[in-house]
Design a protein around this motif. Structure first.
Motif, mmCIF file in Angstrom:
data_model
loop_
_atom_site.group_PDB
_atom_site.id
_atom_site.type_symbol
_atom_site.label_atom_id
_atom_site.label_comp_id
_atom_site.label_asym_id
_atom_site.label_seq_id
_atom_site.Cartn_x
_atom_site.Cartn_y
_atom_site.Cartn_z
ATOM 1 N N PHE A 1 0.839 -1.189 0.000
ATOM 2 C CA PHE A 1 0.000 0.000 0.000
ATOM 3 C C PHE A 1 0.877 1.243 0.000
ATOM 4 C CE2 PHE A 1 -3.891 -2.236 1.267
ATOM 5 C CZ PHE A 1 -3.372 -3.369 1.853
ATOM 6 N N TYR B 1 0.448 5.282 1.102
ATOM 7 C CA TYR B 1 -0.392 6.267 1.773
ATOM 8 C C TYR B 1 0.310 7.611 1.772
ATOM 9 C CZ TYR B 1 -3.079 2.438 3.948
ATOM 10 O OH TYR B 1 -3.858 1.334 4.183
ATOM 11 N N LEU C 1 -5.178 6.733 1.330
ATOM 12 C CA LEU C 1 -4.659 5.643 0.508
ATOM 13 C C LEU C 1 -4.506 6.132 -0.932
ATOM 14 C CD1 LEU C 1 -3.937 2.610 0.182
ATOM 15 C CD2 LEU C 1 -6.344 2.237 -0.402
ATOM 16 N N TYR D 1 -2.767 0.514 -4.095
ATOM 17 C CA TYR D 1 -2.261 -0.718 -3.516
ATOM 18 C C TYR D 1 -2.181 -1.828 -4.549
ATOM 19 C CZ TYR D 1 -6.817 -3.057 -2.468
ATOM 20 O OH TYR D 1 -8.046 -3.675 -2.520
ATOM 21 N N ARG E 1 -1.511 -6.173 -5.198
ATOM 22 C CA ARG E 1 -1.543 -7.545 -4.692
ATOM 23 C C ARG E 1 -0.791 -8.391 -5.700
ATOM 24 N NH1 ARG E 1 -5.860 -9.308 -2.084
ATOM 25 N NH2 ARG E 1 -5.287 -7.574 -0.733
ATOM 26 N N VAL F 1 -2.000 -11.470 2.639
ATOM 27 C CA VAL F 1 -3.404 -11.867 2.541
ATOM 28 C C VAL F 1 -3.472 -13.193 1.817
ATOM 29 C CG1 VAL F 1 -5.641 -11.288 1.554
ATOM 30 C CG2 VAL F 1 -4.208 -9.478 2.502
ATOM 31 N N ASP G 1 -5.323 -9.236 8.358
ATOM 32 C CA ASP G 1 -4.691 -8.536 7.236
ATOM 33 C C ASP G 1 -4.002 -7.285 7.735
ATOM 34 O OD1 ASP G 1 -7.727 -7.065 5.787
ATOM 35 O OD2 ASP G 1 -7.090 -7.367 7.856
ATOM 36 N N THR G 2 -3.223 -7.489 8.780
ATOM 37 C CA THR G 2 -2.429 -6.407 9.371
ATOM 38 C C THR G 2 -1.563 -5.739 8.334
ATOM 39 O OG1 THR G 2 -2.293 -7.698 11.396
ATOM 40 C CG2 THR G 2 -0.689 -5.918 11.122
ATOM 41 N N GLN G 3 -1.468 -4.432 8.426
ATOM 42 C CA GLN G 3 -0.566 -3.693 7.560
ATOM 43 C C GLN G 3 0.645 -3.247 8.390
ATOM 44 O OE1 GLN G 3 -2.432 -0.660 5.189
ATOM 45 N NE2 GLN G 3 -4.197 -1.949 4.722
ATOM 46 N N PHE H 1 3.711 -0.781 8.445
ATOM 47 C CA PHE H 1 4.114 0.473 7.826
ATOM 48 C C PHE H 1 5.631 0.657 7.866
ATOM 49 C CE2 PHE H 1 0.321 3.104 6.995
ATOM 50 C CZ PHE H 1 -0.654 2.257 7.501
ATOM 51 N N ASN I 1 -14.166 -6.277 9.443
ATOM 52 C CA ASN I 1 -13.231 -6.229 10.560
ATOM 53 C C ASN I 1 -12.829 -4.782 10.816
ATOM 54 O OD1 ASN I 1 -10.124 -5.712 9.660
ATOM 55 N ND2 ASN I 1 -11.254 -6.684 7.994
ATOM 56 N N GLN J 1 -9.510 -2.521 12.590
ATOM 57 C CA GLN J 1 -8.170 -2.569 13.147
ATOM 58 C C GLN J 1 -7.877 -1.246 13.841
ATOM 59 O OE1 GLN J 1 -5.215 -3.876 10.257
ATOM 60 N NE2 GLN J 1 -6.694 -5.190 9.220
ATOM 61 N N TYR K 1 -4.580 1.194 15.137
ATOM 62 C CA TYR K 1 -3.157 1.489 14.994
ATOM 63 C C TYR K 1 -2.791 2.654 15.903
ATOM 64 C CZ TYR K 1 -3.087 -1.349 10.715
ATOM 65 O OH TYR K 1 -3.177 -2.393 9.820
ATOM 66 N N PRO L 1 2.433 4.542 11.708
ATOM 67 C CA PRO L 1 1.374 3.745 12.347
ATOM 68 C C PRO L 1 1.851 2.328 12.635
ATOM 69 C CG PRO L 1 0.510 4.997 10.490
ATOM 70 C CD PRO L 1 2.000 5.101 10.425
ATOM 71 N N PHE M 1 0.432 -1.413 14.095
ATOM 72 C CA PHE M 1 -0.756 -2.218 14.346
ATOM 73 C C PHE M 1 -0.882 -2.564 15.819
ATOM 74 C CE2 PHE M 1 -3.990 -5.277 13.374
ATOM 75 C CZ PHE M 1 -3.756 -6.378 14.186
ATOM 76 N N GLN N 1 -6.816 -6.395 15.773
ATOM 77 C CA GLN N 1 -7.902 -6.527 14.816
ATOM 78 C C GLN N 1 -9.090 -7.181 15.510
ATOM 79 O OE1 GLN N 1 -7.579 -7.607 10.496
ATOM 80 N NE2 GLN N 1 -8.433 -9.554 11.183
ATOM 81 N N PHE O 1 -5.509 5.497 15.517
ATOM 82 C CA PHE O 1 -6.343 5.393 14.319
ATOM 83 C C PHE O 1 -7.155 4.106 14.356
ATOM 84 C CE2 PHE O 1 -4.592 8.733 11.706
ATOM 85 C CZ PHE O 1 -3.273 8.845 12.098
ATOM 86 N N TYR P 1 -12.073 -7.798 4.696
ATOM 87 C CA TYR P 1 -10.848 -8.566 4.837
ATOM 88 C C TYR P 1 -10.142 -8.723 3.492
ATOM 89 C CZ TYR P 1 -7.647 -12.367 5.659
ATOM 90 O OH TYR P 1 -6.511 -13.127 5.713
ATOM 91 N N GLY P 2 -8.850 -8.490 3.522
ATOM 92 C CA GLY P 2 -8.041 -8.692 2.331
ATOM 93 C C GLY P 2 -8.077 -7.541 1.358
ATOM 94 N N ASN P 3 -8.884 -6.564 1.651
ATOM 95 C CA ASN P 3 -8.958 -5.405 0.771
ATOM 96 C C ASN P 3 -8.485 -4.148 1.487
ATOM 97 O OD1 ASN P 3 -10.024 -6.688 -1.591
ATOM 98 N ND2 ASN P 3 -11.922 -6.948 -0.454
ATOM 99 N N LYS P 4 -8.653 -3.049 0.827
ATOM 100 C CA LYS P 4 -8.093 -1.836 1.401
ATOM 101 C C LYS P 4 -8.824 -1.447 2.675
ATOM 102 C CE LYS P 4 -10.922 1.261 -1.417
ATOM 103 N NZ LYS P 4 -10.890 2.315 -2.473
ATOM 104 N N LEU P 5 -8.074 -0.832 3.569
ATOM 105 C CA LEU P 5 -8.636 -0.294 4.791
ATOM 106 C C LEU P 5 -8.961 1.172 4.602
ATOM 107 C CD1 LEU P 5 -6.167 -1.717 7.463
ATOM 108 C CD2 LEU P 5 -8.496 -2.492 7.031
ATOM 109 N N PHE Q 1 -9.080 4.436 6.820
ATOM 110 C CA PHE Q 1 -8.640 4.925 8.115
ATOM 111 C C PHE Q 1 -9.494 6.094 8.586
ATOM 112 C CE2 PHE Q 1 -4.618 2.957 9.421
ATOM 113 C CZ PHE Q 1 -4.354 2.176 8.314
#
Lengths: 117, 110
Positions: A33, A35, A45, A48, A50, A97, A104-106, A108, B31, B33, B35, B43, B45, B48, B88, B94-98, B100
């Motif tokens: 990603f 940002y 954002l 991103y 994959r 993922v 699906d922790t990011q 940074f 979900n 999350q 931060y 940021p 984590f 979650q 934040f 899940y698996g896609n963009k977050l 914030f």
């Protein structure tokens, strides 16, 4: 201790110049990603990827910004030409993922602080 | 599109006081999350939450996910100076963009 790395950490440039920021995601991560963080807009954002394919770049000004992943260990964000309003901290984040992964922790990177004069 | 609102924008507390930040989504989330970003940092984590009504604790931090999976909160008991930073929330599929939230800046006065 696996970390996302970003270079440069700081960049000062003049309006109209090209800026390239680089990111090395955590080895094995399949999602990257980009940002942008400013006081006024918060964390936005930009794009991103994959498995190196762009999934969403709707947050990115198309006329001057471009993002690529030449290989699995390198992501780049380029601004050409740069403008003063591009001044911000640019963060790269990576994640994993897929099957068997419960979050699906990011993760940074430290960010690139860009100042366009 | 999906929006995540976070309040308050800023809170200044005396060390030892409690702190809470709230997060609301315009859509149902799969979900959420949380931060934390220290001043000058990036940021990091924290946690979650996935299940409706879920509550998780990390030492003095308590995280909740609403029954409708559209809101969440982070509560810190007895704040310490090490809790300083911006918190934040981020929600999404899940698996896609977050997406914030704008973050809550916490300052702790010793």
């Amino acid at each position: 201790d696996a970390r996302v790395t970003q270079t440069p950490r700081h960049k000062v440039t003049e309006m109209g110049q090209e800026v390239t920021m680089r990111c090395q995601p955590i080895l094995g991560h399949n999602t990257v990603f980009w940002y942008r963080q400013t006081m006024m807009q918060g964390l936005e954002l930009l794009a991103y990827f994959r498995n190196r394919a762009p999934l969403d770049d709707s947050g990115m000004p198309k006329d001057r910004f471009s993002a690529e992943m030449p290989d699995a260990t390198l992501a780049t964000l380029k601004i050409q030409p740069s403008e003063p309003r591009d001044s911000a901290v640019y963060f790269c984040a990576s994640g994993l993922v897929g099957a068997g992964v419960s979050t699906d922790t990011q993760y940074f990177g430290p960010g690139t602080r860009l100042t366009v004069l | 599109g999906q929006q995540v609102m976070q309040i308050p924008q800023y809170q200044h507390v005396q060390e030892g006081e409690d702190f809470t930040t709230y997060c609301n989504s315009s859509t149902t989330l799969s979900n959420i999350q949380w931060y934390k970003q220290r001043p000058g940092g990036h940021p990091v984590f924290l946690i979650q939450l996935v299940k409706s009504g879920e509550v998780k604790k990390q030492k003095r931090l308590t995280f909740q996910f609403g029954e409708a999976k559209k809101n969440s909160s982070l509560h810190i008991t007895a704040t310490q100076t090490t809790d300083v930073g911006t918190y934040f929330c981020a929600g999404g599929e899940y698996g896609n963009k977050l997406v914030f939230g704008a973050g809550t800046i916490l300052r702790v006065k010793s």
